[in-house]
Design an enzyme around this catalytic site. Structure first.
Site, PDB file in Angstrom:
ATOM      1  CG  HIS A 468       0.027  -0.562  -2.076  1.00 23.84           C
ATOM      2  ND1 HIS A 468       0.484  -0.102  -3.301  1.00 23.84           N
ATOM      3  CD2 HIS A 468      -1.240  -0.095  -1.958  1.00 23.84           C
ATOM      4  CE1 HIS A 468      -0.458   0.616  -3.882  1.00 23.84           C
ATOM      5  NE2 HIS A 468      -1.514   0.638  -3.083  1.00 23.84           N
ATOM      6  N   PRO A 469       1.048  -2.713   2.323  1.00 27.69           N
ATOM      7  CG  PRO A 469       0.257  -2.813   4.519  1.00 27.69           C
ATOM      8  CD  PRO A 469       0.156  -1.999   3.261  1.00 27.69           C
TER       9      PRO A 469
END
Length: 527
Positions: A468-469
């Site tokens: 989930h960057p």
């Protein structure tokens, strides 16, 4: 040089939405450039195909982090989608908006137009939700959201244990407050993955004013007299240019977009000059503020209950799984990587849930390795709002060279405290009566890890990314609230990188919402 009104760089979750919305007016000439390939691989469509897409160079850029000090020097694989649809073509398909407080927090940071009340209509407008229209859901939109098409006794028992622990039962995590325990909703359609490409791009590919180019590796945005006027990219051995008469839009994601900005001369001037890139805008915040969710994969061996470990242990079991999917589009081949979810507070002083669990009827040492040869389940838990901040920067002006990704996990004292507490809470849920009949025995990290320092060490050993960057071209730092890059006219970033803080849950749906809002802004500003 071809001329377009809008050039979109990146055909992932955000880029597909943008291409659809910007090309809806036939007067707009739209070019969509995707560095990866087409999404016609069968395992992109079958939900369980993420097992064959992540780590596969056909569908994944196969990036890695630098060695992480907070994880004992381990470098993590860092999957990013390499086909049309981007990460929505290889992700876990979980439909999760986050919490109302996330977006209200953005508004309170001085970003008008981004409160929960502002963005909720965008979420509902793009939905085709299985429940039909209601106060927090919509129908008739492009993005199909459905219930999962399978169940497991072990997951039902974990859900019951969570309720016994004190978590409220829920059937929907998307109303603004996701605290509780229940089954995730997924971006699927009748048992098939429903990616951003399926939802937004494929239905409009025939538009005469939309051109889609795959295999287009973007080198840089061309800038003249302070304005972005086009894009330069590589297609095989040839170099191409296109002129943008309206705007260039970067939608290459939290890793790809800052890399293109830096190659274009927008970033830390000293860093760029060292790489032989002429600085145009000295902006040290490009590539900074990287946030990600670190999951701690806790696992228990169980008895007298079926899990995927046994069902997939032999060819007969695998054949039956395949037959169930072929006939009914259900069963393990239709399942998301995580089926059951839970949200809770790590301590009473938290205003909203800051922990998320992804519970799975399986166990394995690491992703890509074989399943354990005995029945077991995994309860991965992550800190939804980490304080640690990382970076991603190019290491070369060559667009074919991967960036240096440093998430900086567990770098803050608070993140370490929450990590230790999250393992304790997971154990407390498993210790409830509802699971006792299955005699759970802790496999990972192991019951020997008990004291605070031991639990912190365990987090460093079992922690891994949940992919989930966000935040690397954030609003208020690199772009303004209308997603315009500060210091360059005609250039916007519209993807997960503009999030100033990470949302409290899975990030794919928020990314598509950002693209919906960004497209509206572009069209409003064009007039």
């Amino acid at each position: 040089m071809d001329a377009f009104d809008y050039i979109i760089v990146g055909g992932g979750s955000a880029g597909c939405v943008l291409a659809n919305r910007l090309s809806a007016d036939p007067r707009n000439r739209v070019l969509l450039l995707e560095a990866g390939g087409r999404d016609n691989y069968i395992w992109v469509k079958v939900p369980v195909g993420y097992l064959y897409c992540i780590g596969n160079p056909r569908t994944d850029w196969c990036l890695s982090t630098e060695p992480e000090p907070g994880l004992g020097g381990r470098a993590l694989k860092y999957p990013r989608g390499k086909v049309l649809g981007g990460c929505s073509a290889i992700n876990g398909m979980i439909y999760m908006r986050g919490q109302a407080a996330d977006y209200d927090g953005w508004r309170q940071m001085g970003l008008p137009g981004w409160s929960w009340d502002d963005v909720l209509p965008l979420f509902t407008g793009m939905e085709d939700h299985y429940q039909g229209p209601g106060p927090v859901h919509g129908s008739g939109g492009e993005l199909r959201v459905e219930r999962q098409r399978l169940r497991w006794d072990i997951l039902d028992a974990f859900r019951a244990a969570g309720i016994e622990y004190g978590l409220p039962a829920t059937t929907d995590f998307n109303g603004g407050d996701n605290e509780g325990i229940g089954y995730f909703q997924v971006t699927q359609r009748r048992g098939w993955r429903w990616s951003a490409s399926d939802a937004f791009l494929k239905p409009v590919r025939s538009r005469a004013n939309l051109r889609v180019v795959t295999g287009a590796l973007v080198d840089r945005v061309t800038i003249e007299d302070g304005r972005a006027n086009g894009v330069r990219w590589h297609l095989g051995d040839s170099v191409h240019h296109a002129r943008a008469e309206g705007a260039v839009v970067l939608a290459a994601g939290a890793i790809g977009s800052p890399a293109i900005l830096e190659r274009s001369g927008i970033g830390d001037a000293v860093r760029l000059a060292r790489l032989g890139i002429t600085p145009i805008v000295d902006q040290p915040q490009v590539g900074a503020n990287l946030q990600d969710h670190l999951q701690l994969r806790c696992a228990w061996r169980v008895s007298d209950v079926s899990t995927l470990n046994q069902r997939a242990a032999n060819w007969f079991g695998k054949a039956m799984i395949g037959l169930e999917y072929a006939l009914l589009r259900s069963g393990p081949m239709a399942m998301a990587p995580s089926q059951l979810g839970a949200f809770a507070r790590s301590s009473p002083d938290k205003a909203t849930a800051d922990l998320e669990w992804h519970v799975q009827p399986l166990s394995l040492n690491a992703f890509g390795e074989p399943l354990d040869p005995f029945p077991a389940f995994t309860a991965s838990v992550c800190n939804l709002r980490p304080q640690s901040r990382g970076t991603t920067h190019i290491a070369s002006a060559d667009p074919a060279m991967g960036p240096q990704i440093r998430p900086n996990y567990l770098a803050s004292e608070e993140d370490l405290r929450v990590a230790a507490q999250s393992i304790r809470i997971t154990r407390a849920i498993v210790a409830q009566p509802a699971l006792a009949r299955y005699a759970p025995v802790e496999l990972r990290p192991g019951a020997d890890y008990a004291e605070e320092e031991e639990l912190r060490a365990a987090a460093a050993q079992v922690g891994t990314t949940i992919f989930h960057p966000v935040g690397t071209a954030a609003m208020g730092r690199v772009v303004d609230p209308r997603l315009r890059v500060t210091g360059v006219d005609g250039l916007r970033v519209i993807d997960a990188s503009v999030m100033p803080t990470i949302t409290s849950g899975n990030t794919n749906a928020p990314t598509m919402m950002i693209a919906e809002k960004g497209a509206m802004m572009l069209l409003e500003d064009r007039g």
